[in-house]
Design an enzyme around this catalytic site. Structure first.
Site, PDB file in Angstrom:
ATOM      1  N   ARG A 169      94.837 -74.128  13.665  1.00 18.89           N
ATOM      2  CA  ARG A 169      94.447 -73.754  12.296  1.00 18.89           C
ATOM      3  C   ARG A 169      93.936 -74.973  11.532  1.00 18.89           C
ATOM      4  O   ARG A 169      92.963 -74.891  10.781  1.00 18.89           O
ATOM      5  CB  ARG A 169      95.645 -73.137  11.573  1.00 18.89           C
ATOM      6  CG  ARG A 169      96.065 -71.791  12.127  1.00 18.89           C
ATOM      7  CD  ARG A 169      97.041 -71.079  11.232  1.00 18.89           C
ATOM      8  NE  ARG A 169      98.419 -71.394  11.498  1.00 18.89           N
ATOM      9  CZ  ARG A 169      99.251 -70.643  12.221  1.00 18.89           C
ATOM     10  NH1 ARG A 169      98.823 -69.531  12.784  1.00 18.89           N
ATOM     11  NH2 ARG A 169     100.510 -70.994  12.386  1.00 18.89           N
ATOM     12  N   ASP A 227      92.492 -57.123   9.330  1.00 20.45           N
ATOM     13  CA  ASP A 227      93.548 -56.799  10.289  1.00 20.45           C
ATOM     14  C   ASP A 227      93.763 -55.291  10.267  1.00 20.45           C
ATOM     15  O   ASP A 227      93.552 -54.648   9.238  1.00 20.45           O
ATOM     16  CB  ASP A 227      94.854 -57.520   9.924  1.00 20.45           C
ATOM     17  CG  ASP A 227      95.814 -57.581  11.100  1.00 20.45           C
ATOM     18  OD1 ASP A 227      95.802 -58.601  11.815  1.00 20.45           O
ATOM     19  OD2 ASP A 227      96.562 -56.617  11.316  1.00 20.45           O
ATOM     20  N   ASP A 257      91.186 -64.193  16.632  1.00 20.58           N
ATOM     21  CA  ASP A 257      92.556 -64.478  17.097  1.00 20.58           C
ATOM     22  C   ASP A 257      93.236 -63.154  17.448  1.00 20.58           C
ATOM     23  O   ASP A 257      94.194 -62.738  16.796  1.00 20.58           O
ATOM     24  CB  ASP A 257      93.326 -65.225  16.005  1.00 20.58           C
ATOM     25  CG  ASP A 257      94.745 -65.584  16.422  1.00 20.58           C
ATOM     26  OD1 ASP A 257      95.023 -65.616  17.631  1.00 20.58           O
ATOM     27  OD2 ASP A 257      95.586 -65.814  15.535  1.00 20.58           O
ATOM     28  N   CYS A 300      95.866 -65.239  23.708  1.00 22.67           N
ATOM     29  CA  CYS A 300      97.279 -65.628  23.802  1.00 22.67           C
ATOM     30  C   CYS A 300      97.951 -64.938  24.983  1.00 22.67           C
ATOM     31  O   CYS A 300      99.172 -64.884  25.070  1.00 22.67           O
ATOM     32  CB  CYS A 300      98.019 -65.309  22.502  1.00 22.67           C
ATOM     33  SG  CYS A 300      97.979 -63.557  22.070  1.00 22.67           S
ATOM     34  N   PHE A 335      91.574 -60.267  12.999  1.00 26.93           N
ATOM     35  CA  PHE A 335      92.978 -60.161  13.429  1.00 26.93           C
ATOM     36  C   PHE A 335      93.799 -61.204  12.655  1.00 26.93           C
ATOM     37  O   PHE A 335      94.531 -61.995  13.231  1.00 26.93           O
ATOM     38  CB  PHE A 335      93.130 -60.387  14.944  1.00 26.93           C
ATOM     39  CG  PHE A 335      92.168 -59.592  15.798  1.00 26.93           C
ATOM     40  CD1 PHE A 335      92.439 -58.258  16.099  1.00 26.93           C
ATOM     41  CD2 PHE A 335      91.007 -60.165  16.287  1.00 26.93           C
ATOM     42  CE1 PHE A 335      91.555 -57.523  16.889  1.00 26.93           C
ATOM     43  CE2 PHE A 335      90.123 -59.437  17.071  1.00 26.93           C
ATOM     44  CZ  PHE A 335      90.390 -58.117  17.377  1.00 26.93           C
TER      45      PHE A 335
END
Length: 401
Positions: free
Chosen positions: A215, A253, A302, A342, A231
């Protein structure tokens, strides 16, 4: 130690364990010597009785043994646990800002199945294995005492052992206070940005600490620009973009709860004039923005893990390709794309190939600025492949030239 129960590997098995991996699977075990109960500490032996270490047993799990030590004469007592916890805390002090950080990261800290996050003066614990679950209260007491030595007073502890994976260990999903009850909405500061973290109702342990320095890395690229954060969850990338000097930020989101929390975080930082959050399905929104001719100086992707198993990798690749194709098309010529995965099963090679295909389909060129992984408080233990899960790229996006 000779009378300690043991598991004995089949001949030729345990290759990943012998190469440094932390686990032994059910199909690798030839026999169990003695009568250990599930959750007990046992000795690990090769097929011929050669000692390989100690770990704890759980026949209910496909991961039947999780290693605690490679030394077969190790006694797993309070002194051993204190040594592990001290080493974990010292490592964080050496490598990261400890105001909020992950103090224990399971196998990578040689305390398999246990995660402990520190949010300011609150600890959040996630226990995912039967053996470590029995040691949890001792480990937490040791950790509180060790932090107190550095003048850190822990106000409360909350358990978030509510992941589905506990069911695979034959354990129930649990959550709740492990201390006197306290307000579970905790304020933290990360990279100069303030957040309210809901440790009781937020995703996983309440906040994704693993992206902390990723970030930070996007802050300079956002200066003076128009930014799209997809997201956004609780708005962390969007707020870092604003902190970096973005003139306009849109965070999106699919969760209204996340959007509401992100909006509160923007207010907390006095950024509501430049940052707004909206509830959308990102896969539907991006083509719509493209049709409208919208362009951004920085697009951040993300997404949640599209795959949590090898079986669904093919489907996940389709999702990552689609999201990156759409994201790349929305970046101005010379602007920037930050994109990540991730999922442990989306390997670095597979992610790179998928992003490359998306760029070719979009007829854009990518110039790599940085490749990063998870923050250092989520260390990657070599030999334990599952400890590397976060892959993060920053690219400059250019028209064909």
């Amino acid at each position: 130690m000779a009378d300690m129960p043991a598991i004995r590997l089949k001949r030729g098995e345990g290759r990943s364990f012998k190469a440094g991996g932390p686990w032994i699977y059910d199909n690798e075990i030839g026999e169990i010597v003695g009568q250990p109960a599930d959750g007990d500490v046992i000795r690990i032996e090769d097929y011929n009785g050669y000692p390989l270490g100690v770990g704890f047993l759980n026949r209910a799990s496909t991961i039947t043994v999780r290693a605690l030590s490679r030394k077969a004469d190790t006694v797993i007592d309070e002194a051993f646990l204190e040594m592990r916890v001290r080493a974990a805390w010292q490592y964080r002090k050496d490598t990261v800002d400890t105001s909020s950080c992950r103090i224990i990261f399971g196998e990578a800290d040689f305390l398999p199945g246990l995660v402990v996050d520190k949010f300011s003066d609150v600890l959040v614990v996630e226990s995912l294995a039967l053996g470590i679950d029995r040691m949890k209260s001792t480990i937490l007491k040791l950790l509180v005492d060790i932090l107190a030595e550095d003048g850190i007073a822990i106000r409360g502890i909350y358990e978030r052992s509510d992941a589905k994976v506990r069911l695979k260990e034959g354990m129930e999903r649990v959550k709740g206070f492990l201390s006197e009850p306290f307000d579970p909405v905790v304020e933290i500061v990360e990279n100069g940005v303030r957040y309210q973290v809901d440790v009781a109702e937020g995703q996983k342990t309440g906040f994704f600490l693993d992206q902390k320095y990723n970030r930070l890395a996007i802050q300079p690229l956002a200066k003076g620009g128009r930014v799209l954060d997809c997201f956004t969850h609780t708005g962390a990338f969007a707020l870092n973009a604003a902190k970096g000097g973005a003139r306009e930020v849109l965070g999106v989101d699919a969760s209204q709860l996340g959007v509401d929390q992100a909006t509160r975080n923007a207010e907390l930082n006095g950024m509501s004039d430049r940052v707004r959050f909206e509830c959308h399905d990102v896969f539907e929104l991006l083509p719509e923005l493209e049709r409208k001719g919208e362009k951004f100086d920085l697009v951040i992707l993300d997404p949640p893990a599209f795959t949590k198993s090898r079986a669904s990798v093919k489907k996940a690749v389709t999702g990552y390709r689609e999201i990156n194709l759409r994201g790349i098309k929305l970046v101005k010529n010379g602007g920037y794309l930050a994109t990540c995965s991730c999922s442990h099963f989306m390997t670095p090679e597979l992610l790179a190939k998928t992003i490359g295909e998306a760029a070719r389909d979009a007829h854009r060129r990518l110039r790599q600025v940085e490749y990063r992984t998870q923050a250092a408080d989520h260390p990657v233990l070599w030999g334990a492949d599952q400890s590397l899960y976060l892959k993060f790229y920053i690219f400059q996006v250019m028209d064909e030239q």
